[in-house]
Every structure is written in C-alpha cells, then in structure tokens.
Design a protein around this motif. Structure first.
Motif, short mmCIF file in Angstrom:
data_model
loop_
_atom_site.label_atom_id
_atom_site.label_comp_id
_atom_site.label_asym_id
_atom_site.label_seq_id
_atom_site.Cartn_x
_atom_site.Cartn_y
_atom_site.Cartn_z
N TYR A 90 0.81 -1.22 0.00
CA TYR A 90 0.00 0.00 0.00
C TYR A 90 0.85 1.27 0.00
O TYR A 90 0.32 2.37 0.10
N GLY A 91 2.17 1.14 -0.07
CA GLY A 91 3.04 2.29 -0.24
C GLY A 91 3.40 3.05 1.02
O GLY A 91 3.97 4.14 0.93
N VAL A 92 3.12 2.50 2.19
CA VAL A 92 3.45 3.18 3.44
C VAL A 92 4.91 2.94 3.80
O VAL A 92 5.61 3.85 4.23
N LEU A 93 5.38 1.72 3.61
CA LEU A 93 6.78 1.37 3.85
C LEU A 93 7.46 1.11 2.51
O LEU A 93 6.79 0.79 1.52
N THR A 120 11.48 8.53 6.13
CA THR A 120 11.34 9.89 6.66
C THR A 120 11.35 10.84 5.47
O THR A 120 12.04 10.60 4.47
N TYR A 121 10.60 11.89 5.60
CA TYR A 121 10.43 12.85 4.51
C TYR A 121 10.94 14.21 4.97
O TYR A 121 10.35 14.81 5.88
N GLU A 122 12.01 14.67 4.36
CA GLU A 122 12.60 15.97 4.70
C GLU A 122 11.56 17.08 4.53
O GLU A 122 10.92 17.16 3.48
N ASP A 123 11.39 17.89 5.53
CA ASP A 123 10.52 19.07 5.47
C ASP A 123 9.09 18.77 5.03
O ASP A 123 8.43 19.62 4.44
N ASP A 125 6.12 17.48 7.07
CA ASP A 125 5.52 17.02 8.32
C ASP A 125 4.30 16.15 8.08
O ASP A 125 4.06 15.20 8.81
N PHE A 126 3.51 16.49 7.05
CA PHE A 126 2.32 15.69 6.76
C PHE A 126 2.69 14.23 6.45
O PHE A 126 2.12 13.31 7.01
N MET A 127 3.64 14.02 5.55
CA MET A 127 4.02 12.66 5.16
C MET A 127 4.62 11.89 6.34
O MET A 127 4.36 10.70 6.49
N ASN A 128 5.42 12.57 7.15
CA ASN A 128 5.97 11.90 8.34
C ASN A 128 4.86 11.48 9.29
O ASN A 128 4.85 10.35 9.77
N ARG A 129 3.93 12.39 9.56
CA ARG A 129 2.83 12.07 10.47
C ARG A 129 1.95 10.97 9.88
O ARG A 129 1.60 10.01 10.57
N ALA A 130 1.62 11.07 8.60
CA ALA A 130 0.75 10.09 7.96
C ALA A 130 1.37 8.69 7.99
O ALA A 130 0.69 7.70 8.27
N THR A 131 2.65 8.61 7.72
CA THR A 131 3.34 7.32 7.72
C THR A 131 3.30 6.68 9.10
O THR A 131 2.95 5.50 9.25
N LEU A 132 3.64 7.45 10.12
CA LEU A 132 3.68 6.91 11.48
C LEU A 132 2.28 6.53 11.98
O LEU A 132 2.10 5.47 12.58
N GLU A 133 1.29 7.38 11.72
CA GLU A 133 -0.08 7.07 12.16
C GLU A 133 -0.64 5.87 11.41
O GLU A 133 -1.38 5.07 11.98
N ALA A 134 -0.29 5.72 10.13
CA ALA A 134 -0.75 4.56 9.36
C ALA A 134 -0.21 3.27 9.97
O ALA A 134 -0.93 2.28 10.10
N LEU A 135 1.06 3.29 10.38
CA LEU A 135 1.66 2.11 11.00
C LEU A 135 0.99 1.79 12.34
O LEU A 135 0.64 0.64 12.61
N GLU A 160 8.13 14.64 16.41
CA GLU A 160 7.16 15.64 16.85
C GLU A 160 5.80 15.40 16.20
O GLU A 160 4.79 15.87 16.70
N GLN A 161 5.77 14.67 15.10
CA GLN A 161 4.52 14.42 14.40
C GLN A 161 3.74 13.23 14.97
O GLN A 161 2.62 12.98 14.57
N LEU A 162 4.31 12.48 15.89
CA LEU A 162 3.65 11.31 16.46
C LEU A 162 3.34 11.54 17.93
O LEU A 162 4.24 11.75 18.73
#
Length: 182
Positions: A90-93, A120-123, A125-135, A160-162
């Motif tokens: 599903y493209g999360v990892l 991890t996605y440089e600069d 925050d949305f992608m970092n938060r979305a990835t961690l919350e999806a997991l 900081e996003q989690l």
C-alpha cells in the motif's frame, strides 16, 4: 380433485425453487463485484476475501493528501511479516522493509513493532505524520491492541509528528481520515 391440486402446488413449488437456485454465472458476477464498505474502508478490487482467509485492515495515505484511508484486504493467514508486506504493498513502507521483531505484552494490550526502516520525509511534516499514524493504526487494529510503540532496529521512533505517552506508546488515531496539511 385434491390430487390434482396437490400436483399443481408441487409443480409451482418446484418452479419457484428452481428460479431461486444460484447459477454459476450469477455466482461469478457476485464474486467479481467489489463494493466500498461503510466507515471509510475500501475493499481492494478483484480481491474477495474467502472464508479461509483472514481479513485485515491496512491504513495508507489518501490520494488528496489530507489524511489516511482504511483499506480492507486479506491474507491467507495473518502473520507479522505478511502484514508488513501488505503495508509495503500500500506504499506506506519502502520495498525491502522487514519486521525485526514484534512483541505483544502478556495482557495483549500493548505491542512493540521493531522494523528495519521507516521512511522519513525531509521538510514534509504531513508525510511523516501520515506514515507513522498509518503504522500505528494498522497494528492496533489488526492485533486488537490498545497501545503500540514503533522502533527502527531497536531504537524508539521519536518524532514531533507522532503523539506518544511518556513511554513512547501511541494509541489508535481516530482523526485519521482528515488531518492538517501544511
């Protein structure tokens, strides 16, 4: 006269039962039809979970980039690496990510997910938060846990996003469908 009426009634019953019997063509059409489920979940087209498969829920980033999407899928058997492989699908990892370990507490309420890598996605925050919350949501839901801690090669994920408690554990994120984007 009674016999005639009995034969007529039997004939009508036989015709009505024959009309209700499913045909192979109708069964194939039903199996090919995939509908979106209630509650934001989505079945994967062409995949109809059978009674011998485990239904799973995998959270991924939605197309408009505003939150997560809950996808319903299936595995022949729910295994830890099998679930990670679906998360990759599903493209999360990223491809090649493996599950180093997955430990569930004795009371089966908390779990520690130790992965070989988390993107991890440089600069972004949305992608970092979305990835961690999806997991977190994927593991909480599939293993019926209350809390999950994410690790990469044995080191706790700190971001900081989690949202986490003082021990690094996160709970199910209910606002997954639509959260902020900068």
């Amino acid at each position: 006269m009674k016999k005639t009426m009995m034969y007529i009634a039997a004939a009508f019953m036989a015709v009505s039962l024959a009309a209700c019997t499913p045909t192979p063509q109708k069964e194939a059409e039903t199996a090919a039809t995939v509908e979106t489920t209630q509650g934001g979940g989505q079945l994967v087209e062409g995949k109809v979970p059978g009674p011998e498969e485990d239904t799973i829920s995998v959270y991924s980033i939605n197309e408009d980039g505003s939150g997560l999407l809950q996808n319903m899928d299936s595995l022949e058997e729910l295994t830890n690496q099998g679930l990670v492989d679906k998360i990759i699908e599903y493209g999360v990892l990223e491809e090649g990510t493996t599950l180093v370990s997955f430990e569930v507490s004795q009371d089966e309420k908390t779990g520690v997910v130790n992965l070989s890598a988390i993107p991890t996605y440089e600069d972004d925050d949305f992608m970092n938060r979305a990835t961690l919350e999806a997991l977190v949501n994927t593991f909480v839901e599939n293993y019926e846990l209350e809390l999950v801690k994410l690790q990469v090669n044995g080191e706790d994920v700190k971001s900081e996003q989690l949202e986490t408690d003082e021990n690094g554990y996160s709970t199910y994120f209910e606002d997954y469908e639509d959260f902020w984007k900068e």
